[in-house]
Design an enzyme around this catalytic site. Structure first.
Site, short mmCIF file in Angstrom:
data_model
loop_
_atom_site.label_atom_id
_atom_site.label_comp_id
_atom_site.label_asym_id
_atom_site.label_seq_id
_atom_site.Cartn_x
_atom_site.Cartn_y
_atom_site.Cartn_z
N CYS A 1 0.85 -1.19 0.00
CA CYS A 1 0.00 0.00 0.00
C CYS A 1 0.89 1.24 0.00
O CYS A 1 1.80 1.35 0.83
CB CYS A 1 -0.89 -0.05 1.24
SG CYS A 1 -1.61 1.52 1.72
N GLU A 2 0.63 2.15 -0.91
CA GLU A 2 1.46 3.35 -0.99
C GLU A 2 1.20 4.32 0.15
O GLU A 2 1.98 5.25 0.37
CB GLU A 2 1.29 4.05 -2.34
CG GLU A 2 -0.05 4.67 -2.58
CD GLU A 2 -0.19 5.28 -3.97
OE1 GLU A 2 -0.85 6.32 -4.07
OE2 GLU A 2 0.35 4.73 -4.95
N HIS A 3 0.12 4.13 0.88
CA HIS A 3 -0.19 5.05 1.98
C HIS A 3 0.50 4.66 3.29
O HIS A 3 0.88 5.53 4.07
CB HIS A 3 -1.71 5.11 2.21
CG HIS A 3 -2.44 5.61 1.02
ND1 HIS A 3 -3.63 5.06 0.59
CD2 HIS A 3 -2.14 6.60 0.14
CE1 HIS A 3 -4.04 5.70 -0.50
NE2 HIS A 3 -3.16 6.63 -0.79
N HIS A 4 0.62 3.35 3.55
CA HIS A 4 1.20 2.88 4.81
C HIS A 4 2.41 1.97 4.62
O HIS A 4 3.02 1.55 5.58
CB HIS A 4 0.15 2.14 5.64
CG HIS A 4 -1.06 2.98 5.92
ND1 HIS A 4 -2.22 2.85 5.18
CD2 HIS A 4 -1.28 3.97 6.81
CE1 HIS A 4 -3.11 3.72 5.62
NE2 HIS A 4 -2.57 4.41 6.61
N GLN B 1 -4.92 -0.41 -4.85
CA GLN B 1 -5.49 -1.51 -5.64
C GLN B 1 -6.22 -1.01 -6.88
O GLN B 1 -6.15 -1.64 -7.94
CB GLN B 1 -6.43 -2.34 -4.75
CG GLN B 1 -7.00 -3.54 -5.46
CD GLN B 1 -7.82 -4.41 -4.52
OE1 GLN B 1 -7.51 -4.53 -3.34
NE2 GLN B 1 -8.86 -5.03 -5.05
N HIS C 1 -6.05 -6.15 2.79
CA HIS C 1 -5.10 -5.07 3.03
C HIS C 1 -4.69 -5.04 4.49
O HIS C 1 -5.53 -4.85 5.38
CB HIS C 1 -5.74 -3.73 2.63
CG HIS C 1 -5.96 -3.62 1.16
ND1 HIS C 1 -5.21 -2.78 0.37
CD2 HIS C 1 -6.82 -4.25 0.32
CE1 HIS C 1 -5.61 -2.89 -0.89
NE2 HIS C 1 -6.59 -3.78 -0.94
N CYS D 1 -3.12 -2.80 6.01
CA CYS D 1 -3.32 -1.49 6.61
C CYS D 1 -4.72 -1.38 7.21
O CYS D 1 -4.95 -0.57 8.12
CB CYS D 1 -3.08 -0.37 5.60
SG CYS D 1 -4.10 -0.43 4.13
#
Length: 186
Positions: A75-78, A116, A144, A146
């Site tokens: 995940c690019e956020h976490h 995704q 996910h 996250c």
């Protein structure tokens, strides 16, 4: 192994309150850097090199599906993993793609920092570009970390995303056939 990346991992260990000099952590920064480089090796790949000419003439104009391609991404956020499977279909127009190349396209885009929804579209667009198919469909189902390990902590949640191009978007019968064949319709 990237020494600068390893040093950043060392600083992360210090930042979370660990001692990077203790026995169990001495090589962790190097191992973590090496693992991250592997998990993000999709950035070093090109679609043309990946396909390597594996397009073959064929008179088949019926749907080709590769189901249950396992995928692992971050995940690019976490920067936490999401794990799932992709179902990829296309309708050939004179050329078919080597079977393993479909899975390799999935891996190339999954091995990058992602969300995704974008991953699904990147795979569909790449298959369309490579094959010039009459239509392409991609469905991804993933869990996910996250969402499972932090935040709302929903252990059984699964995200589904889809992209339908060409005949799959234009024809509900084609779309229905695909979804039925991958077991997503009763």
């Amino acid at each position: 192994m990237n020494a600068s990346l390893a040093e950043h991992y060392r600083e992360i260990l210090v930042g979370v309150g660990e001692n990077p000099e203790r026995e169990g952590l001495l090589d962790t920064p190097k191992r973590a850097a090496k693992a991250m480089q592997y998990l993000c090796n999709g950035y070093t790949m090109s679609l043309e090199e990946l396909i390597n000419g594996a397009l073959f003439e064929s008179q088949n104009d019926e749907m080709v599906i590769v189901r249950d391609i396992e995928l692992y991404s971050l995940c690019e956020h976490h920067m936490l993993p999401f794990i799932g499977k992709a179902h990829v279909a296309y309708i050939p127009t004179g050329r078919v793609l080597g079977l393993s190349k479909v899975a390799r396209v999935v891996d190339m885009f999954a091995r990058r920092l992602q969300i995704q929804e974008n991953l699904t579209k990147q795979i569909a667009d790449a298959i369309q570009h490579i094959t010039d198919a009459a239509g392409v469909a991609v469905v991804i189902e993933a869990k996910h970390m996250c969402m499972m390990m932090r935040g709302v902590e929903k252990q059984n949640s699964v995200m589904t995303s889809s992209v339908m191009l060409g005949a799959f978007r234009e024809s509900s019968a084609t779309r229905h056939e695909f979804l039925q064949l991958i077991g997503r319709l009763g």
